[in-house]
Design a protein around this motif. Structure first.
Motif, short mmCIF file in Angstrom:
data_model
loop_
_atom_site.label_atom_id
_atom_site.label_comp_id
_atom_site.label_asym_id
_atom_site.label_seq_id
_atom_site.Cartn_x
_atom_site.Cartn_y
_atom_site.Cartn_z
N ARG A 161 29.71 -116.79 23.85
CA ARG A 161 30.38 -115.49 23.78
C ARG A 161 30.45 -115.04 22.34
NH1 ARG A 161 33.31 -118.68 27.01
NH2 ARG A 161 34.85 -119.10 25.37
N GLY A 163 31.31 -111.61 19.69
CA GLY A 163 31.89 -110.29 19.52
C GLY A 163 31.19 -109.53 18.42
N PHE A 186 31.01 -109.04 23.64
CA PHE A 186 32.21 -108.21 23.57
C PHE A 186 32.02 -107.25 22.40
CE2 PHE A 186 34.53 -112.22 25.14
CZ PHE A 186 34.21 -111.95 26.45
N PHE A 188 33.42 -104.12 19.86
CA PHE A 188 34.62 -103.54 19.28
C PHE A 188 34.24 -102.30 18.47
CE2 PHE A 188 35.29 -108.02 19.88
CZ PHE A 188 36.60 -108.16 20.31
N GLN A 197 32.11 -97.23 22.97
CA GLN A 197 32.40 -98.29 23.95
C GLN A 197 31.54 -98.15 25.20
OE1 GLN A 197 36.68 -98.04 24.44
NE2 GLN A 197 37.00 -98.20 22.22
N TRP A 207 32.42 -106.40 27.92
CA TRP A 207 33.69 -105.73 27.64
C TRP A 207 33.53 -104.92 26.37
CZ3 TRP A 207 36.77 -105.96 23.30
CH2 TRP A 207 38.08 -105.42 23.41
N PRO A 215 39.88 -109.39 23.34
CA PRO A 215 38.88 -109.42 24.41
C PRO A 215 39.42 -110.23 25.59
CG PRO A 215 38.30 -111.00 22.71
CD PRO A 215 39.50 -110.25 22.20
N ARG A 238 40.70 -113.93 17.15
CA ARG A 238 40.05 -113.80 18.46
C ARG A 238 38.99 -114.89 18.73
NH1 ARG A 238 44.21 -110.86 19.86
NH2 ARG A 238 44.34 -108.85 18.77
#
Length: 324
Positions: A161, A163, A186, A188, A197, A207, A215, A238
């Motif tokens: 995962r 971000g 993910f 941002f 987004q 997401w 997240p 995070r």
């Protein structure tokens, strides 16, 4: 389009075609991406640029002529000029495969004239062959957003995962690399930027939310493309233990103080600097196999200041590209 002083508008200038020197090639520019690094140069956030300066380091063009000893390319070949424009080849960094850290390195659109023009010069050894499957405008963002994104992603390409903070030109390419590798992404954006987004979700993000949101699951890594130092402690909150935060920009605002507890647990904060020619070869081999698709917003060359202003205000979807 010429920068005469940081903080000043670019000036449209006409002049004779530059002549290639030893080892150089002269290109007819077909497209040049507009990168956040260009903003840092134009706004005076990077010190001591060459002045006057032609910005731009995501340059796609056709070879028009070659200087003495330049025999890698033929007239008509389509090639790309990236950020890294020259290195010494002899320092400890160059000798150990880390030419991106060469202290004498010269950079396109910063210490060398770049591609906000209809002609551009480059040393043949630092010019990259481009995949034929990309149009000129679509290929331009690959040369920095793609290359620095790839270099930032390489250290964390095995995590589950990841971000991405700051969903612009680089992140929209890295999202495609990560999904191709089976990673959960993910994304941002700036608070309230629902368009960015939605764009991230359209590229496969599991997401997407604002930079201050949590997240749905802890991340194993985060890559920061936004030049905001406060995102370092925010992203450390995070990522789980053993996670990595990669700072991908050439400039960032000051990082605020944060409690050691955010770093403890063998979390790592690291930066990436510039790129190597090996990065270029690896990424441009991988991109058409994913396939990476760059979304671009074209601008005429004479509207370079408008493109920079739109990028500064976060109004560009994907990548801005100048077309002479």
């Amino acid at each position: 389009m010429v920068l005469t002083a940081p903080g000043h508008p670019l000036a449209a200038t006409d002049g004779p075609d530059p002549r290639p020197g030893p080892g150089q090639v002269l290109l007819e520019v077909k497209a040049c991406g507009v990168c956040r690094t260009d903003l840092h140069v134009v706004d005076g956030e990077l010190p001591e640029p060459k002045l006057p300066l032609v910005p731009g380091h995501e340059v796609v063009g056709r070879v028009l002529a070659a200087g003495p000893g330049a025999d890698r390319f033929r007239p008509g070949d389509r090639v790309g000029i990236p950020w890294l424009g020259w290195t010494c080849g002899t320092c400890p960094f160059c000798a150990s495969g880390r030419e991106n850290l060469c202290e004498r390195a010269r950079f396109t659109g910063y210490t060398l004239d770049g591609g906000y023009a209809d002609r551009a010069l480059a040393h043949q050894d630092y010019v990259l062959s481009l995949p034929a499957s990309y149009g000129d405008a679509e290929a331009a963002p690959l040369l920095c957003a793609g290359l620095i994104g790839y270099r930032a992603w390489k250290p964390v390409r095995e995590v589950r995962r990841v971000g991405l903070y700051g969903f612009g030109a680089a992140a929209h390419i890295v999202a495609q690399l990560a999904r191709h590798a089976g990673q959960e992404v993910f994304a941002f954006s700036r608070p309230g930027d629902r368009e960015a987004q939605a764009f991230a979700r359209s590229l496969g993000a599991a997401w997407a939310g604002s930079s201050g949101e949590a997240p749905p699951r802890p991340m194993e890594a985060a890559i920061l493309f936004a030049p905001a130092g406060e995102l370092v402690p925010e992203s450390l909150r995070r990522v789980e233990r053993g996670g990595t935060v990669v700072c991908a920009g050439i400039h960032m605002s000051d990082i605020p103080s944060f409690p050691y507890a955010l770093l403890w647990g063998e979390r790592t904060v690291r930066s990436v600097a510039n790129l190597t020619r090996r990065d270029g070869a690896e990424f441009l081999d991988l991109a058409p196999r994913v396939p990476v698709r760059a979304e671009v917003t074209p601008y005429p060359l004479g509207r370079a200041d408008d493109a920079l202003a739109d990028l500064r205000r976060g109004r560009v979807r994907g990548a801005a590209v100048l077309v002479p």
